[in-house]
Design a protein around this motif. Sequence first.
Motif: not given
Length: 208
Positions: A60-82
């Motif tokens: 939760c919050g304005s940025l979320g930590w995500v990990s995928d095959r491109r590596g780790y990064h922070y994203s404003e968007i939840d990739p699961l639901n856009g």
Amino acid sequence: MKSGDLFGNSQALCPGMTLLPGFVDTRLMRPLIESILSSSPLRHMETRRGHFMSVKTSNCGSLGWVSDRRGYHYSEIDPLNGNPWPAMPELFQKIAEQAAKASGFSGFRPDSCLINHYVPGTQMGAHQDKDEKDFSAPIVSVSMGIDARFFVQGLERRGASTSVELSDGDVVVFGGPSRLFYHGVRKLKPSCHELFGASRWNLTFRKA
Ligand code: MD6
Ligand code: FE
């Protein structure tokens, strides 16, 4: 927050790393977590090597930590639901700010909270948290539910570790000289917590 905890119950685990035992009344946290997960559910993040982490994660919050095959990064968007991640509840902000302050880091304003869910048998391998922009800000970590053994190494993955058992309501503030120390969580033993059952939650508050 439980009253009285700001007055000297803290322990230095190593330079810049403080344990605040029982700092948080976790009964208040549970409905807030449930509400967050109703929009951004827990999921197993994939690592760059194509493995899945044993621990399940959301944010939760304005940025979320995500990990995928491109590596780790922070994203404003939840990739699961856009959608943007759910807002960080005010109570979370307040706990993070007060825990940081009690550990010598005034003015901590996290913009990201990583939610990790463990069950017995899961673990978190040794890692550094270094995807944030500003290492002068600490990370505040809140543990809930069953106990886990948290270990800390130095700036290198190999070498001696010190460890501490983290219980429901414990907070660890990770900053200063220890901000980039390798750390992780040993495999959880079977156990049951009166409020959270056979599970452990860990919230890490970051200035991403
Ligand atoms: C955990 N904690 O306790 C994992 N990271 O489940 C972390 O990875 C962590 O506790 C950065 C700062 C504090 C932490
Ligand atoms: Fe970490």
